[in-house]
Scaffold this motif. Structure first.
Motif, short mmCIF file in Angstrom:
data_model
loop_
_atom_site.label_atom_id
_atom_site.label_comp_id
_atom_site.label_asym_id
_atom_site.label_seq_id
_atom_site.Cartn_x
_atom_site.Cartn_y
_atom_site.Cartn_z
N GLY A 71 -53.30 6.60 169.78
CA GLY A 71 -52.66 6.81 168.48
C GLY A 71 -53.13 8.07 167.79
O GLY A 71 -52.34 8.80 167.19
N ALA A 72 -54.42 8.33 167.86
CA ALA A 72 -54.94 9.56 167.25
C ALA A 72 -54.33 10.78 167.92
O ALA A 72 -53.95 11.75 167.25
CB ALA A 72 -56.46 9.58 167.34
N TYR A 73 -54.21 10.74 169.25
CA TYR A 73 -53.58 11.86 169.95
C TYR A 73 -52.12 12.00 169.51
O TYR A 73 -51.67 13.09 169.14
CB TYR A 73 -53.65 11.69 171.48
N CYS A 74 -51.38 10.90 169.54
CA CYS A 74 -49.95 10.96 169.21
C CYS A 74 -49.72 11.38 167.76
O CYS A 74 -48.76 12.10 167.47
CB CYS A 74 -49.28 9.61 169.47
N ARG A 75 -50.58 10.97 166.88
CA ARG A 75 -50.40 11.28 165.47
C ARG A 75 -50.86 12.68 165.10
O ARG A 75 -50.23 13.36 164.30
CB ARG A 75 -51.14 10.23 164.63
N TYR A 76 -51.98 13.13 165.69
CA TYR A 76 -52.60 14.36 165.20
C TYR A 76 -52.68 15.51 166.20
O TYR A 76 -52.90 16.63 165.79
CB TYR A 76 -54.03 14.05 164.72
N ASP A 77 -52.57 15.23 167.49
CA ASP A 77 -52.94 16.25 168.46
C ASP A 77 -51.86 16.66 169.46
O ASP A 77 -52.15 17.44 170.37
CB ASP A 77 -54.19 15.80 169.24
N THR A 78 -50.66 16.16 169.35
CA THR A 78 -49.63 16.61 170.30
C THR A 78 -49.28 18.06 170.02
O THR A 78 -49.65 18.62 168.99
CB THR A 78 -48.34 15.76 170.22
N CYS A 79 -48.54 18.65 170.94
CA CYS A 79 -48.11 20.03 170.72
C CYS A 79 -46.89 20.11 169.80
O CYS A 79 -46.46 21.21 169.45
CB CYS A 79 -47.84 20.72 172.06
#
Length: 183
Positions: free
Chosen positions: A52-60
């Protein structure tokens, strides 16, 4: 609608649950949405928090495109809590109010930006059939890059999991009502 799980007593969390709870709290500022459900299985909560942290804050993808996709997912799965949390975030990211209203009311929005149109169309097609046609996929890759499409698919999947969790356990809107509530 009332939640199907009782509220967690923070004093009764296991050490592992407390560790993950505190990690979620430090990253997000609160432990809401699906996390109270997932914390009952701390290993799931830990994995979901990281994804979730990746999908919310770190995708391109820029936030405006991510939030567009999240609202399409929330509308598709009729997830009012997910909608209520993300509609204000989408506004802050710059998604026009009319686009938000159109998605909320089930109308295709007018999207002038070709990247936004690709995100909307790809998300709708994937949700509707579980697949995406060759032409749609090629268009999305052209607009968003291959990495962008990979991130978009992950985002659609993750926020579908969020919607399922919120809906299945009838989780309430956070105490501070964050946005309009409808599917």
């Amino acid at each position: 609608m009332s939640p199907r799980l009782s509220a967690h007593d923070l004093n009764k969390l296991s050490p592992r649950q407390r560790e993950i709870h505190d990690d979620i709290l430090s990253r997000r500022g609160r432990v809401g949405g699906p996390f109270p459900v997932w914390l009952r299985n701390p290993e799931l909560a830990e994995c979901a928090q990281k994804l979730g942290a990746y999908c919310r804050y770190d995708t391109c993808l820029p936030p405006i495109l991510s939030e567009l996709a999240i609202l399409v997912v929330a509308g598709y799965w009729d997830a009012p809590v997910e909608w209520g949390i993300h509609a204000p975030i989408a506004r802050r990211a710059g998604l026009p109010e009319q686009v938000i209203l159109d998605i909320e009311e089930g109308r295709p929005p007018h999207l002038e930006d070709s990247k936004a149109r690709a995100v909307y169309d790809y998300t709708k097609e994937l949700l509707a059939s579980g697949r995406v046609g060759d032409a749609m996929h090629a268009r999305a890759v052209s607009e968003l890059s291959e990495s962008g499409v990979i991130d978009l698919v992950a985002l659609i999947g993750y926020y579908s999991l969020v919607a399922f969790t919120l809906n299945a356990f009838e989780m309430p809107m956070p105490e501070e009502k964050l946005g309009s509530v409808s599917g």
